[in-house]
Design an enzyme around this catalytic site. Structure first.
Site, PDB file in Angstrom:
ATOM      1  N   LYS A  38      -5.692  -0.670  -1.557  1.00 29.40           N
ATOM      2  CA  LYS A  38      -4.399  -0.326  -2.175  1.00 29.40           C
ATOM      3  C   LYS A  38      -3.470  -1.522  -2.370  1.00 29.40           C
ATOM      4  O   LYS A  38      -2.712  -1.543  -3.327  1.00 29.40           O
ATOM      5  CB  LYS A  38      -3.706   0.785  -1.395  1.00 29.40           C
ATOM      6  CG  LYS A  38      -3.257   0.385  -0.015  1.00 29.40           C
ATOM      7  CD  LYS A  38      -2.720   1.589   0.740  1.00 29.40           C
ATOM      8  CE  LYS A  38      -2.208   1.141   2.103  1.00 29.40           C
ATOM      9  NZ  LYS A  38      -2.338   2.163   3.127  1.00 29.40           N
ATOM     10  N   ARG A 132       3.690   9.614  11.001  1.00 23.19           N
ATOM     11  CA  ARG A 132       3.568   9.615   9.552  1.00 23.19           C
ATOM     12  C   ARG A 132       2.739  10.864   9.270  1.00 23.19           C
ATOM     13  O   ARG A 132       3.142  11.936   9.682  1.00 23.19           O
ATOM     14  CB  ARG A 132       2.961   8.306   9.021  1.00 23.19           C
ATOM     15  CG  ARG A 132       3.354   8.075   7.565  1.00 23.19           C
ATOM     16  CD  ARG A 132       2.806   6.777   6.989  1.00 23.19           C
ATOM     17  NE  ARG A 132       1.363   6.838   6.765  1.00 23.19           N
ATOM     18  CZ  ARG A 132       0.650   5.847   6.231  1.00 23.19           C
ATOM     19  NH1 ARG A 132       1.236   4.726   5.889  1.00 23.19           N
ATOM     20  NH2 ARG A 132      -0.648   5.965   6.044  1.00 23.19           N
TER      21      ARG A 132
HETATM   22  C1  LIG Z   1      -3.054   1.725   4.101  1.00 23.27           C
HETATM   23  C2  LIG Z   1      -3.843   2.587   4.988  1.00 23.27           C
HETATM   24  C3  LIG Z   1      -4.854   2.033   5.789  1.00 23.27           C
HETATM   25  C4  LIG Z   1      -5.141   0.550   5.840  1.00 23.27           C
HETATM   26  O1  LIG Z   1      -4.190  -0.097   6.624  1.00 23.27           O
HETATM   27  P1  LIG Z   1      -4.329  -1.667   6.958  1.00 23.27           P
HETATM   28  O2  LIG Z   1      -3.252  -1.911   7.932  1.00 23.27           O
HETATM   29  O3  LIG Z   1      -4.142  -2.382   5.668  1.00 23.27           O
HETATM   30  O4  LIG Z   1      -5.666  -1.877   7.519  1.00 23.27           O
HETATM   31  C5  LIG Z   1      -5.601   2.895   6.578  1.00 23.27           C
HETATM   32  N1  LIG Z   1      -5.365   4.227   6.591  1.00 23.27           N
HETATM   33  C6  LIG Z   1      -4.401   4.790   5.835  1.00 23.27           C
HETATM   34  C7  LIG Z   1      -4.208   6.259   5.900  1.00 23.27           C
HETATM   35  C8  LIG Z   1      -3.620   3.993   5.012  1.00 23.27           C
HETATM   36  O5  LIG Z   1      -2.670   4.563   4.260  1.00 23.27           O
END
Ligand SMILES: *Cc1c(COP(=O)(O)O)cnc(C)c1O
Length: 361
Positions: A38, A132
């Site tokens: 992302k 969250r």
């Molecule tokens: C963005 C995201 C991740 C990845 O997080 P990083 O800190 O970049 O490894 C993993 N799980 C969810 C649900 C996310 O939204």
């Protein structure tokens, strides 16, 4: 060819290397990886580098990014990290697996999965304290019971996300709780949870230090693959590259000037009355990059330069009396926020550097 400015230089071989080291490290403990794209706007070349490095899935929070990667011919299992009710139809059509926490949304996924004759796979996210996304553990049983009654939906696992909103550490206790929940669910219902997804790049310390990872067999990694650091303390992970991404912008003014504005001080362009430290006369460099391009706090200059401030289209630096001529290139390292904003800016050109071939294993 003259290189474009500003640009972000991306080393695919370094990203591939990072993905490989992390895949091997976690693979030894029975943990598979989802490469999270992302922060790169779902860049297909980056997704490919992650897959070559050994990640088993590509996960993204945006359907648009997943569609883009599929269109570019990326073949893997796609995971949607954030599922919206209004997108249920597109989710069913475009992704293999989605993370879910709301019954109303899963019902809608089921409806479309029936229409399109598909089985849509879901991972149920559990609230473990970060506040969250997630279903509270006490509500999990009822949720699963209802989902099991929905046609064309298959629960393939559970997961949790920590250290994102509340900054809660994914430790042995939290991971133990998630493992226990998996066991409890399998005892209560006739299902097999194939994926127990314990978290993100913040789980590095836990996975490194824990001999017994329990039922946890998956992590979703973005930042640690892309920037080579864990995310609890932003420490570099040994053996990984930390500057696979570099931002390069052009110096458009370079002059000796006073360090304190002169005249009556009022609000600046962003509604703040600024304060200044007197550094005497010094060399100030302006680069053609601003807040509409990038999260300026996410930049760290490579050389002995210091960011003094920024406006929409300018970043002002103290050159610490380095020459830094007009027209010269100024390089920056990026943190996650900087990367995210650089990759999503229409003004910043993306340039892949170095060999695009696999370095011999
Ligand atoms: C963005 C995201 C991740 C990845 O997080 P990083 O800190 O970049 O490894 C993993 N799980 C969810 C649900 C996310 O939204």
């Amino acid at each position: 060819m003259k290189a474009l400015l500003p640009r972000i230089e991306i080393s695919l071989s370094q990203i591939r290397h990072n993905a490989r080291i992390l895949s091997e490290l976690h693979g030894k403990k029975g943990i598979s990886l989802m490469g999270v794209t992302k922060a790169t706007l779902g860049d297909p070349a980056i997704a490919k580098a992650m897959i070559q490095g050994g990640v088993k899935f590509i996960a993204d929070s945006r359907l648009e990014n997943i569609k883009k990667m599929k269109k570019a011919g990326i073949l893997t299992q796609f995971v949607l990290l954030r599922t919206a009710l209004s997108q249920a139809e597109a989710v069913v059509r475009n992704v293999d697996i989605s993370l879910n926490t709301e019954l109303k949304t899963v019902r809608e996924l089921s409806r479309y999965a029936q229409i399109y004759h598909r089985i849509h796979q879901i991972i149920i996210m559990v609230e473990m304290g970060d506040l969250r996304e997630g279903i509270l553990p006490c509500d999990l049983s009822q949720f699963i019971k209802e989902v099991l009654g929905l046609p064309n939906i298959k629960i393939i696992g559970i997961g949790c996300n920590l250290a994102c909103y509340g900054g809660i550490k994914p430790d042995t206790k939290k991971m133990g709780e998630l493992s226990t929940l998996a066991d409890t669910i399998e005892k209560e219902f006739p299902i097999n949870l194939e994926i127990i997804s314990g978290g993100n790049s913040a789980n590095y310390e836990w996975s490194e230090s824990t001999p017994q990872v329990g039922r946890i067999n998956n992590l979703r990694l973005g930042e640690s693959i892309l920037l080579g650091c864990e995310t609890l303390n932003r420490k570099a992970i040994p053996g990984l590259y930390t500057s696979a991404f570099k931002l390069i912008a052009e110096a458009i003014e370079s002059k000796e000037k006073p360090s304190v504005p002169f005249g009556e001080i009022c609000q600046n362009a962003f509604g703040v009355v600024p304060t200044f430290r007197d550094r005497g006369i010094h060399r100030r460099v302006i680069i053609a990059l601003g807040r509409q391009d990038i999260l300026v706090s996410g930049l760290s200059p490579n050389n002995d330069l210091e960011i003094l401030g920024s406006s929409s289209d300018h970043v002002v630096l103290d050159s610490h009396n380095n020459a830094c001529e007009v027209g010269s290139e100024v390089k920056f390292n990026l943190d996650y926020g900087g990367l995210l904003s650089a990759m999503t800016s229409p003004f910043i050109t993306k340039q892949f550097i170095g060999s695009s071939y696999i370095v011999a294993a």
